[in-house]
Design an enzyme around this catalytic site. Sequence first.
Site, PDB file in Angstrom:
ATOM      1  N   HIS A 108     -22.403 -53.902   8.556  1.00 37.82           N
ATOM      2  CA  HIS A 108     -23.190 -54.282   9.732  1.00 37.82           C
ATOM      3  C   HIS A 108     -22.377 -54.182  11.023  1.00 37.82           C
ATOM      4  O   HIS A 108     -22.918 -53.795  12.069  1.00 37.82           O
ATOM      5  CB  HIS A 108     -23.757 -55.687   9.558  1.00 37.82           C
ATOM      6  CG  HIS A 108     -24.861 -55.775   8.551  1.00 37.82           C
ATOM      7  ND1 HIS A 108     -26.101 -55.228   8.758  1.00 37.82           N
ATOM      8  CD2 HIS A 108     -24.902 -56.337   7.307  1.00 37.82           C
ATOM      9  CE1 HIS A 108     -26.877 -55.451   7.703  1.00 37.82           C
ATOM     10  NE2 HIS A 108     -26.171 -56.125   6.811  1.00 37.82           N
ATOM     11  N   GLU A 144     -23.830 -42.123   4.772  1.00 39.45           N
ATOM     12  CA  GLU A 144     -24.375 -43.111   5.707  1.00 39.45           C
ATOM     13  C   GLU A 144     -25.894 -43.261   5.648  1.00 39.45           C
ATOM     14  O   GLU A 144     -26.574 -43.246   6.666  1.00 39.45           O
ATOM     15  CB  GLU A 144     -23.967 -42.763   7.137  1.00 39.45           C
ATOM     16  CG  GLU A 144     -22.500 -43.019   7.441  1.00 39.45           C
ATOM     17  CD  GLU A 144     -22.221 -42.871   8.916  1.00 39.45           C
ATOM     18  OE1 GLU A 144     -22.190 -43.895   9.624  1.00 39.45           O
ATOM     19  OE2 GLU A 144     -22.042 -41.733   9.365  1.00 39.45           O
ATOM     20  N   LEU A 145     -26.432 -43.438   4.467  1.00 38.46           N
ATOM     21  CA  LEU A 145     -27.874 -43.575   4.329  1.00 38.46           C
ATOM     22  C   LEU A 145     -28.371 -44.908   4.875  1.00 38.46           C
ATOM     23  O   LEU A 145     -29.418 -44.978   5.526  1.00 38.46           O
ATOM     24  CB  LEU A 145     -28.272 -43.429   2.858  1.00 38.46           C
ATOM     25  CG  LEU A 145     -27.951 -42.082   2.200  1.00 38.46           C
ATOM     26  CD1 LEU A 145     -28.358 -42.110   0.743  1.00 38.46           C
ATOM     27  CD2 LEU A 145     -28.655 -40.949   2.917  1.00 38.46           C
ATOM     28  N   GLY A 146     -27.641 -45.995   4.579  1.00 40.78           N
ATOM     29  CA  GLY A 146     -28.078 -47.317   5.016  1.00 40.78           C
ATOM     30  C   GLY A 146     -28.142 -47.437   6.522  1.00 40.78           C
ATOM     31  O   GLY A 146     -29.088 -48.007   7.085  1.00 40.78           O
ATOM     32  N   THR A 147     -27.146 -46.898   7.198  1.00 41.13           N
ATOM     33  CA  THR A 147     -27.120 -46.934   8.663  1.00 41.13           C
ATOM     34  C   THR A 147     -28.302 -46.171   9.236  1.00 41.13           C
ATOM     35  O   THR A 147     -29.004 -46.656  10.133  1.00 41.13           O
ATOM     36  CB  THR A 147     -25.806 -46.321   9.174  1.00 41.13           C
ATOM     37  OG1 THR A 147     -24.719 -47.099   8.688  1.00 41.13           O
ATOM     38  CG2 THR A 147     -25.768 -46.296  10.688  1.00 41.13           C
ATOM     39  N   SER A 198     -27.812 -61.782   5.257  1.00 41.78           N
ATOM     40  CA  SER A 198     -26.969 -61.052   4.316  1.00 41.78           C
ATOM     41  C   SER A 198     -26.236 -61.971   3.346  1.00 41.78           C
ATOM     42  O   SER A 198     -25.766 -63.051   3.729  1.00 41.78           O
ATOM     43  CB  SER A 198     -25.919 -60.230   5.075  1.00 41.78           C
ATOM     44  OG  SER A 198     -26.537 -59.324   5.952  1.00 41.78           O
ATOM     45  N   GLY A 246     -20.858 -44.235   0.252  1.00 41.44           N
ATOM     46  CA  GLY A 246     -20.080 -43.714   1.364  1.00 41.44           C
ATOM     47  C   GLY A 246     -20.840 -42.762   2.258  1.00 41.44           C
ATOM     48  O   GLY A 246     -20.394 -42.457   3.366  1.00 41.44           O
TER      49      GLY A 246
END
Length: 495
Positions: free
Chosen positions: A425, A304-307, A331, A302
């Site tokens: 995404h 926001e590291l990926g973003t 994906s 939750g």
Amino acid sequence: MQGLRPGPAARRLLQLRLPARPSGPRRASGCAGPAGDLERTMDELLRRAVPQTPAYELREKTPAPAEGQCADFVSFYGGLAETAERADLLGRLARGFGVDHGQVAEQSAGVLQLRQQPREAAVLLQAEDRLRYALVPRYRGLFHHISKLDGGVRFLVQLRADLLEAQALRLVDGPHVREMNGVLKCMLSEWFSSGFLNLERVTWHSPCEVLQKISESEAVHPVKNWMDMKRRVGPYRRCYFFSHCSTPGEPLVVLHVALTSDISSNIQAIVKECPPSDTEDKNRIAAAIFYSISLTQQGLQGVELGTFLIKRVVKELQKEFPHLGAFSSLSPIPGFTKWLLGSLNTQAKEPGRSELFTDYESREIAELTGGPVGETLKAFLSSNEWVKSEKLVRVLQAPLMRLCAWYLYGEKHRGYALNPVANFHLQNGAVMWRINWMADTSPRGLTGSCGLMVNFRYYLEETAANSTAYLGSKSIRASEQVLSLVSQFQKNSKL
């Protein structure tokens, strides 16, 4: 600064630790025996470790609690070997050391009274500040002081991972627990904001322990051996991760990228085939494909590291390849097979309500499977046997493509995409660009999504507007291919 060593109080408390409780119904708090002793020990620990909330007037003058008190909690918690025991302690912390609702009611009444009377702005602002202060749960102070200990932030990440696991196992639940999880998530989001994160690239010359961690953390397309790992960090490939300033060199989230001549439509070409040469030819590189992103710390779900990571990697790739114009994911679609099997079950129970296939498709499938479409197809899909029949693969392509398009585009949770990968995404501003047939023929790919994968394309000049439209009005940007498949589903199906 004192590290995570037990203080005198913790050493006394740890002496009370007893053998693990046998499985079976839990005894009530306070009863005689090991369970009752452990529960009383937990309550005593929390009373000592969780700092009192000072009066509003003294909030900046009250000294911080002794570091030993926080270390006592950390040490005692680390001594709890069973998941159920940790869940019990966390549940007690959430229920017993949250917000003082009496204070909140009193301060709320004061704010409402001031709003009804002509007062100076400063008076009202101070009353609102008092209300904000009253809304802070007591356990937040404990988390705040633990974060200042050596290794404290790492401990809190693991504590939240334990809390999420306990909730998933239903060992602990309720509004107080959910509230504490939300508070801890917000605190971690502040500590792990982009300004505190370091972007690091992994190559074959990176330290062995880093390569090992990257290999072990790969959750999307498992690494088979060291040669496989070497390919994934070699020519025409990039691997990046974020580390935190408190734990340099420790991967938090990992992104794998393939540099290709066009937008890839299957994962086999990326993770199995060898690169065209050992030396990169920049003229052959026209697209960057994000084919795997893995969070290594479950306690950071939750956050926001990926973003942040995708945005930073795009900038890095643009510096290295100024001509690079196409950015896309390749994906997986976790959950599609499960959703499809559920739809087949519904069709079997309520004939006529859920017509997933046309009459012509149903006849073709029945001829090839040797029985009623619903029952035989469920068996074939559950065992992945269907891919052994070229005819069945051909017959299933059209219906499964349109069903998958609807699952990604039309199935919603609170108005947003039900599929977590799609939701991720789309929040980033990507376009649902292309659904690919037989794109992942590995056992994992067939089991999770019948071998289908999807490209989410990042048009950099449009991502901000797309993200705003999705988050604000829940509008999904999709290509003509996807919209055409959705239209075919709506014409042929009645879900």
